[in-house]
Enzyme design. Sequence first.
Site, mmCIF file in Angstrom:
data_model
loop_
_atom_site.group_PDB
_atom_site.id
_atom_site.type_symbol
_atom_site.label_atom_id
_atom_site.label_comp_id
_atom_site.label_asym_id
_atom_site.label_seq_id
_atom_site.Cartn_x
_atom_site.Cartn_y
_atom_site.Cartn_z
ATOM 1 N N HIS A 1 0.820 -1.222 0.000
ATOM 2 C CA HIS A 1 0.000 0.000 0.000
ATOM 3 C C HIS A 1 0.846 1.261 0.000
ATOM 4 O O HIS A 1 0.337 2.348 -0.276
ATOM 5 C CB HIS A 1 -1.017 -0.010 1.152
ATOM 6 C CG HIS A 1 -0.507 0.441 2.473
ATOM 7 N ND1 HIS A 1 -0.153 -0.420 3.474
ATOM 8 C CD2 HIS A 1 -0.310 1.682 2.961
ATOM 9 C CE1 HIS A 1 0.243 0.283 4.527
ATOM 10 N NE2 HIS A 1 0.156 1.555 4.251
ATOM 11 N N ASP B 1 18.662 10.424 12.970
ATOM 12 C CA ASP B 1 18.101 11.722 13.344
ATOM 13 C C ASP B 1 18.005 12.554 12.077
ATOM 14 O O ASP B 1 19.023 12.995 11.541
ATOM 15 C CB ASP B 1 19.010 12.401 14.373
ATOM 16 C CG ASP B 1 18.425 13.719 14.866
ATOM 17 O OD1 ASP B 1 17.501 14.255 14.212
ATOM 18 O OD2 ASP B 1 18.895 14.207 15.910
ATOM 19 N N THR C 1 19.879 15.929 11.542
ATOM 20 C CA THR C 1 21.334 16.062 11.444
ATOM 21 C C THR C 1 21.712 16.759 10.149
ATOM 22 O O THR C 1 21.186 16.433 9.086
ATOM 23 C CB THR C 1 21.990 14.669 11.484
ATOM 24 O OG1 THR C 1 21.537 14.002 12.648
ATOM 25 C CG2 THR C 1 23.501 14.777 11.515
ATOM 26 N N ASP D 1 25.576 17.796 5.658
ATOM 27 C CA ASP D 1 26.985 18.049 5.355
ATOM 28 C C ASP D 1 27.894 17.204 6.232
ATOM 29 O O ASP D 1 29.067 17.039 5.949
ATOM 30 C CB ASP D 1 27.335 19.532 5.598
ATOM 31 C CG ASP D 1 26.688 20.400 4.550
ATOM 32 O OD1 ASP D 1 26.226 19.851 3.533
ATOM 33 O OD2 ASP D 1 26.637 21.621 4.762
ATOM 34 N N ASP E 1 -0.420 -7.411 1.602
ATOM 35 C CA ASP E 1 0.142 -6.052 1.630
ATOM 36 C C ASP E 1 1.658 -6.141 1.803
ATOM 37 O O ASP E 1 2.198 -5.953 2.896
ATOM 38 C CB ASP E 1 -0.506 -5.264 2.782
ATOM 39 C CG ASP E 1 -0.187 -3.783 2.719
ATOM 40 O OD1 ASP E 1 0.399 -3.345 1.703
ATOM 41 O OD2 ASP E 1 -0.529 -3.076 3.689
ATOM 42 N N SER F 1 4.170 2.383 8.247
ATOM 43 C CA SER F 1 3.776 1.355 7.284
ATOM 44 C C SER F 1 4.957 0.850 6.477
ATOM 45 O O SER F 1 5.803 1.642 6.051
ATOM 46 C CB SER F 1 2.761 1.935 6.296
ATOM 47 O OG SER F 1 1.510 1.974 6.869
HETATM 48 C C1 4AZ Z 1 -0.942 3.818 8.670
HETATM 49 O O1 4AZ Z 1 -1.847 4.606 8.450
HETATM 50 C C2 4AZ Z 1 -1.020 2.951 9.861
HETATM 51 N N1 4AZ Z 1 -1.338 0.905 14.402
HETATM 52 C C3 4AZ Z 1 -0.149 1.915 9.973
HETATM 53 C C4 4AZ Z 1 -0.205 1.074 11.070
HETATM 54 C C5 4AZ Z 1 -1.121 1.283 12.038
HETATM 55 C C6 4AZ Z 1 -1.991 2.337 11.937
HETATM 56 C C7 4AZ Z 1 -1.940 3.179 10.840
HETATM 57 C C8 4AZ Z 1 -1.132 0.314 13.166
HETATM 58 O O2 4AZ Z 1 0.020 3.755 7.918
#
Ligand code: 4AZ
Length: 261
Positions: A46, A66, A69, A72, A110, A206
């Site tokens: 997705h 981070d 940062t 450079d 997915d 995700s």
């Molecule tokens: C998202 O929207 C999403 N708590 C991914 C994972 C979860 C919630 C939302 C799981 O990408």
Amino acid sequence: IVGGEATDIDEFPWIAQIQYRKPGDKIGSHCGGSLINDRYVLTAAHCDRKVPKSWKLFQVRLGDWDTRTNPDCRNDINGMVCNDPYVEVPVAQIIVHEHYNPDAKNQPNDIALLRLQNSIRYTDFIKPICLPEPSLRTIDWTGHNLEVAGFGKTEYENSSPLKLKVGVDAYSADDCQRVYSNQLTISNQQICAGGESGKDSCNGDSGGPLMKYATYPNAQAPYYMLVGVVSFGPRNCGTKDVPGVYTKVSEYMDWISNNVQ
Ligand code: 4AZ
């Protein structure tokens, strides 16, 4: 990640930030991924399909910790201590699972692979995660504490400048189905984890890894194994008794082998 804490700079060195080019050449990242060898990043299907068509998934950043940062500093220029040596690599090919269904609520299959244009040189900050070998693909994770990490939404901000991690407990398939019962079907190619109030993966995590650190049978030392890929969850991340849903990696090992050259 909500309810999490900062990782160490060299922790989870397989985490990739997937970067998009938006109209106006602005670069954004809305998904994570996991480096699985020197040429491929595993992520969620997705991540390619549910973003606006005008956004082009074009590169991954590896080794970041981070995001604030000064870039450079990447090459120890002028004696600056380089503590955040990330690299950005173009994506040569996006391989989305052929049975991914973006329109289905339960987001079956997915999972996607990103083939990188160059092979990656491993460093202290860039290393692949282990995939489950055959004998470890039937482990029942119910009740185990797993870890998920990424740069996604926090309780404070829409994305995190620091790589964060949080522990989430795995649900049994039955318990997870009971939670989502009247809305969607959770398949055995998915694994649910979380449900503790205020601790969860969230938007932008995700595609990133759900992991278990253990000493597995026939291994001398403990290591992280990739258990799941962050897929979806309740709109309000960290809702008590509503776990996040992850694509179960052990169910896709043949697909991964067949699609990695
Ligand atoms: C998202 O929207 C999403 N708590 C991914 C994972 C979860 C919630 C939302 C799981 O990408």
